[in-house]
Each structure stands twice: as C-alpha cells, then as structure tokens.
Design an enzyme around this catalytic site. Structure first.
Site, mmCIF file in Angstrom:
data_model
loop_
_atom_site.group_PDB
_atom_site.id
_atom_site.type_symbol
_atom_site.label_atom_id
_atom_site.label_comp_id
_atom_site.label_asym_id
_atom_site.label_seq_id
_atom_site.Cartn_x
_atom_site.Cartn_y
_atom_site.Cartn_z
ATOM 1 N N GLN A 51 79.411 18.275 67.732
ATOM 2 C CA GLN A 51 80.339 18.078 66.619
ATOM 3 C C GLN A 51 81.798 18.172 67.058
ATOM 4 O OE1 GLN A 51 78.932 19.947 63.123
ATOM 5 N NE2 GLN A 51 80.633 19.287 61.853
ATOM 6 N N ASP A 52 82.213 19.333 67.585
ATOM 7 C CA ASP A 52 83.570 19.456 68.129
ATOM 8 C C ASP A 52 83.565 20.512 69.219
ATOM 9 O OD1 ASP A 52 83.468 21.761 66.499
ATOM 10 O OD2 ASP A 52 85.550 21.572 65.871
ATOM 11 N N PRO A 53 84.632 20.618 70.006
ATOM 12 C CA PRO A 53 84.630 21.548 71.145
ATOM 13 C C PRO A 53 84.539 23.009 70.706
ATOM 14 C CG PRO A 53 86.406 19.925 71.353
ATOM 15 C CD PRO A 53 85.865 19.803 69.963
ATOM 16 N N ASN B 146 86.307 22.735 63.648
ATOM 17 C CA ASN B 146 86.338 21.512 62.834
ATOM 18 C C ASN B 146 87.697 21.194 62.212
ATOM 19 O OD1 ASN B 146 83.596 20.680 63.166
ATOM 20 N ND2 ASN B 146 82.988 22.321 61.772
#
Length: 217
Positions: free
Chosen positions: A61-63, A129
């Site tokens: 999804q994101d880092p 996010n």
C-alpha cells in the site's frame, strides 16, 4: 529510472506534464519535513526489477513510516532493522511454505524479477497513508497495467482488500493472480497464513518454463 524501459513505457501512458508534477510534489513534501523513503530510493523497485526481467509483482500500500525502515521496496526493510509485523508474518508463512529466511532485506527477490511495488511511493514520518490519493496512483496503476501487458507470464500477488482492488487491471489470461488476506496481524489469520503464495508462484513459473524464485536467498 529515467533511462529504463519502465520510464519510457510509463511516460507514454501518462499526461505530458505528469513527471513535472511529481517533481514539484516531491520538492514540496521533502522540504516540509521527514519523508520516507530517501528521495533517491523512491523508484528503487523499478530500478532493481527492470521491465524485461519482471516475473512476479507483489503489491503493497505505502512505505513503512518509521525511521530507517523504508527502502523503496514494498514490505522490505534493511537487515539491521527489526522486521515490522507484516514482514514478520510474510517470513513466517514463507517458513511454513518453503523454508526459513533470516534476511529482512528483500532486494535479492527484486534482483530475481520480483517487483516489490507500493501503490503510493512516499509517506511522511509516522503518518501512514498520508500521501495516498495525492499523486502516485496514476503512476503505479500504469506500472500494473504495463505488467499486465507483458507477453511472458507474470504472477501477481495481491494481499488484502486494497491490493485486490487492482485485480481489475489484470486481464491477460497468461498471468496468474494469487490473492489472500493481508499479512498484517489484524488479518493474517483470516486467510494469509496457509495460503502458500511462494510455492504456488514457483509452480506456475516452472509450468511456463521460467526460472523459479529463490525466496530464501
């Protein structure tokens, strides 16, 4: 990434000013505070796994948003950093599926053709996010669509509801989609554990006369 096949193909599928807008966004957010990963590692997934070598895509999804964790590859952290909970569960499932792997750094997977892609490529420190929906999704959706356009078979590994929504981009019948619950502690017991994605992936690659991934490397 500038001189790579990825860059050329992505550029063809996005508006002419898109990369300029990315650079403006990055100049702004990196000047305002701590953002992960390091700017020079944002496109690491695409530089470590050239388009020509792509065999597997694992979508995150994101880092990671803690200090020292994010390195531009989904789910991966440097070996010197403790494995975050999702990575712990990935390694636990790998251990049950194929064998024990001690390394937290997944760069060796990337070098074998496993694209470790996050849908959002940057995150402010401790703000998961926070950059979702701002700039990255057209870019990373284009990456998924380019992977789908490959003539040679590709395995798409989609963990959790967010990743599974991207299944709509995967229309080529040559490819394999492996999907399950997310490895997060909140959902790992709802279908991630026991899903055996690594051996399923390798079985498909072998069936298609492609070199399997050495997941333990």
């Amino acid at each position: 990434m500038e001189h790579s096949t990825w860059h050329r193909k992505i550029k063809e599928s996005l508006p002419p000013d898109y990369f300029a807008r990315i650079n403006q966004f990055l100049d702004q957010v990196y000047s305002q505070g701590r953002v992960y990963p390091k700017r020079e590692h944002i496109f690491k997934a695409l530089t470590e796994t050239p388009y020509e070598d792509l065999k597997v895509l694992i979508l995150g999804q994101d880092p990671y948003h803690g200090p020292g964790q994010a390195q531009g590859l989904s789910f991966s952290v440097p070996d010197s950093i403790a494995a975050p909970p999702s990575l712990q569960n990935i390694l636990k499932e790998l251990s049950e599926d194929i064998g024990k792997r001690d390394h937290h750094d997944l760069t060796s997977w990337a070098k074998q053709g496993v694209l470790l892609l996050n849908a959002c490529l940057t995150v402010p420190e401790h703000q998961a996010n926070a950059h979702a929906g701002l700039i990255w999704e057209p870019f990373t959706d284009a990456v998924i669509q380019l992977a789908n356009a490959k003539e040679s078979p590709v395995v798409f590994i989609l963990w959790g509801g967010f990743a599974r929504k991207k299944k709509a981009f995967i229309t080529n019948p040559k490819h394999l989609v492996i999907e399950s619950a997310h490895p997060s502690p909140l959902s790992a017991y709802r279908g991630f554990f026991g899903s055996r994605p690594f051996s399923k992936c390798n079985a498909f690659l072998k069936e298609n006369q492609l070199e399997p991934i050495d997941w333990l490397q």
